[in-house]
Design a protein around this motif. Structure first.
Motif, short mmCIF file in Angstrom:
data_model
loop_
_atom_site.label_atom_id
_atom_site.label_comp_id
_atom_site.label_asym_id
_atom_site.label_seq_id
_atom_site.Cartn_x
_atom_site.Cartn_y
_atom_site.Cartn_z
N GLU A 79 0.87 -1.17 0.00
CA GLU A 79 0.00 0.00 0.00
C GLU A 79 0.91 1.22 0.00
N ALA A 80 0.72 2.10 -0.97
CA ALA A 80 1.62 3.24 -1.11
C ALA A 80 0.84 4.51 -1.43
N VAL A 81 1.47 5.64 -1.14
CA VAL A 81 0.93 6.94 -1.53
C VAL A 81 1.97 7.61 -2.43
N ALA A 82 1.52 8.04 -3.60
CA ALA A 82 2.38 8.74 -4.55
C ALA A 82 1.94 10.18 -4.69
N ALA A 108 -11.20 8.73 -15.59
CA ALA A 108 -11.05 7.86 -16.75
C ALA A 108 -9.58 7.59 -17.05
N GLN A 109 -8.74 8.61 -16.93
CA GLN A 109 -7.29 8.42 -17.13
C GLN A 109 -6.72 7.46 -16.09
N LEU A 110 -7.13 7.66 -14.85
CA LEU A 110 -6.63 6.81 -13.77
C LEU A 110 -7.03 5.35 -14.00
N ALA A 111 -8.25 5.12 -14.43
CA ALA A 111 -8.72 3.77 -14.71
C ALA A 111 -7.95 3.14 -15.86
N ALA A 112 -7.65 3.94 -16.90
CA ALA A 112 -6.91 3.43 -18.05
C ALA A 112 -5.48 3.06 -17.66
N VAL A 113 -4.84 3.91 -16.84
CA VAL A 113 -3.47 3.63 -16.40
C VAL A 113 -3.45 2.41 -15.47
N GLN A 114 -4.48 2.27 -14.65
CA GLN A 114 -4.57 1.08 -13.79
C GLN A 114 -4.58 -0.19 -14.64
N ARG A 115 -5.35 -0.19 -15.71
CA ARG A 115 -5.38 -1.35 -16.61
C ARG A 115 -4.03 -1.55 -17.30
N GLN A 116 -3.43 -0.44 -17.70
CA GLN A 116 -2.14 -0.49 -18.42
C GLN A 116 -1.05 -1.15 -17.58
N PHE A 117 -1.07 -0.92 -16.28
CA PHE A 117 0.00 -1.43 -15.42
C PHE A 117 -0.40 -2.68 -14.63
N THR A 156 5.39 -9.25 -12.80
CA THR A 156 3.94 -9.27 -12.96
C THR A 156 3.28 -8.47 -11.85
N VAL A 157 2.41 -7.56 -12.24
CA VAL A 157 1.53 -6.88 -11.28
C VAL A 157 0.21 -7.65 -11.31
N HIS A 158 0.00 -8.48 -10.32
CA HIS A 158 -1.18 -9.34 -10.30
C HIS A 158 -2.46 -8.55 -10.08
N GLU A 159 -2.39 -7.57 -9.18
CA GLU A 159 -3.56 -6.74 -8.88
C GLU A 159 -3.07 -5.32 -8.64
N LEU A 160 -3.85 -4.34 -9.10
CA LEU A 160 -3.48 -2.95 -8.89
C LEU A 160 -4.74 -2.11 -8.72
N THR A 161 -4.73 -1.29 -7.69
CA THR A 161 -5.82 -0.33 -7.46
C THR A 161 -5.21 1.06 -7.34
N LEU A 162 -5.75 2.00 -8.10
CA LEU A 162 -5.32 3.39 -8.03
C LEU A 162 -6.52 4.26 -7.72
N GLU A 163 -6.39 5.14 -6.76
CA GLU A 163 -7.49 6.06 -6.45
C GLU A 163 -6.94 7.38 -5.94
N ARG A 164 -7.60 8.46 -6.35
CA ARG A 164 -7.19 9.77 -5.86
C ARG A 164 -7.51 9.90 -4.37
N ILE A 174 -2.19 9.99 -5.08
CA ILE A 174 -2.97 8.78 -5.35
C ILE A 174 -2.55 7.69 -4.38
N ARG A 175 -3.52 6.91 -4.00
CA ARG A 175 -3.28 5.72 -3.19
C ARG A 175 -3.14 4.54 -4.12
#
Length: 316
Positions: A79-82, A108-117, A156-164, A174-175
């Motif tokens: 769990e990280a904060v950037a 929408a950008q955040l969701a797209a980047v989440q999928r990308q990574f 491999t990034v198995h799971e990733l969640t990004l949220e403001r 972002i968390r």
């Protein structure tokens, strides 16, 4: 917070201590402190956490050190904060700011980047890391102002969640919650995500909340451990075979157990299996690990008879 210099009478201690590593303490200093508190003869950790990171640090004592590599290879969850809009020399808050950019990130950008990574990635290790090139740690080159070429590594990034999120340390943050394969640098992941968002980023906090099947809610803090009695500290230890949750259990009778401990292969009606935890029946105890091929149980990492006896004496 280094281990005190007071001489203590060491003793055999076997098991796994799940420590919630505190901020600003190296993994090795945390290990030495706990080793001193337990008066343990032999100890090792299962992969380092940066001093600026907190969270799950499994510490292996005695016979458990023989299986510590399994945790080195395990998936980790962080769990990280950037902080967005700022790029630093180190990829975290310790470094100097080398670039600033305006932040304008949509959901929408955040969701797209989440999928990308999410999924298989290639990552170039950061210069401020302990990886070695030509026998010298990368951070040594970095401190000398040199940048050397590094090969990208598969991960491999198995799971990733990004949220403001709102954070008093940053106007835009972002968390991140990421479950990743071994060798993944979360600092670099945060930097790469910042670049994909067009604004740059660096980490301002990092916490490991799981390593393999071990979770942060199972951990003990260093202050809590220091406040305990000696028996309470020993009671915090998980058994050695807690390191082997994915191993198939095979039990041998006394005669075969003795031969197995001597390094001899045993024959039986077993299916092929690359990960086997082998137990004896008399007395009931973990003997070691091995693998099965064509009906043969082939020894791998073995406990010694004294280790087995010491474990039995502390659990009966």
């Amino acid at each position: 917070m280094n281990a005190p210099s007071t001489r203590v009478q060491r003793r055999p201690v076997h098991g796994v201590l799940l420590l919630d590593k505190p901020l600003d303490l190296s993994s090795n200093n945390a290990l030495q402190r706990c080793k001193w508190l337990l008066r343990a003869e032999k100890a090792g950790h299962t992969g380092t956490l940066d001093p600026l990171a907190t969270g799950v640090l499994p510490l292996c004592f005695g016979a458990a050190t023989k299986f510590s590599q399994l945790q080195l290879d395990a998936d980790k969850t962080y769990e990280a904060v950037a902080r967005l809009g700022f790029k630093t020399t180190t990829g975290d808050a310790e470094g100097e700011v080398i670039a600033t950019r305006p932040v304008s990130v949509t959901d929408a950008q955040l969701a797209a980047v989440q999928r990308q990574f999410t999924g298989p990635l290639r990552q170039v290790p950061p210069m401020h890391s302990a990886l070695k090139k030509d026998g010298k740690a990368l951070y040594e080159y970095a401190r000398a102002g040199e940048e050397v070429e590094r090969e990208a590594r598969d991960l491999t990034v198995h799971e990733l969640t990004l949220e403001r999120m709102q954070d008093p340390r940053a106007e835009h943050a972002i968390r991140m919650v990421a479950k990743v394969s071994k060798g993944t640098y979360i600092r670099t992941l945060a930097e790469d995500i910042g670049e994909a968002l067009g604004c740059g980023a660096h980490l301002i906090s990092l916490r490991r909340i799981a390593t393999g099947h071990y979770r942060v809610d199972q951990c003990v803090t260093l202050p809590a451990l220091e406040a305990m009695s000696e028996q309470e500290r020993l009671a915090c230890l998980l058994p050695v075979d807690s390191l082997l949750p994915q191993h198939t259990a095979v039990t041998l009778d006394a005669d075969n157990a003795g031969r197995f401990l001597s390094g001899l292969r045993r024959r039986g009606v077993w299916n092929d299996d690359e990960q086997v935890a082998v137990y004896g029946t008399d007395p009931p105890a973990l003997l070691g690990t091995g693998h099965i091929r064509a009906g043969e149980l082939i020894p791998g990492r073995l406990l010694s008879p004294p280790e087995i006896q010491q474990i039995l004496e502390t659990t009966t």
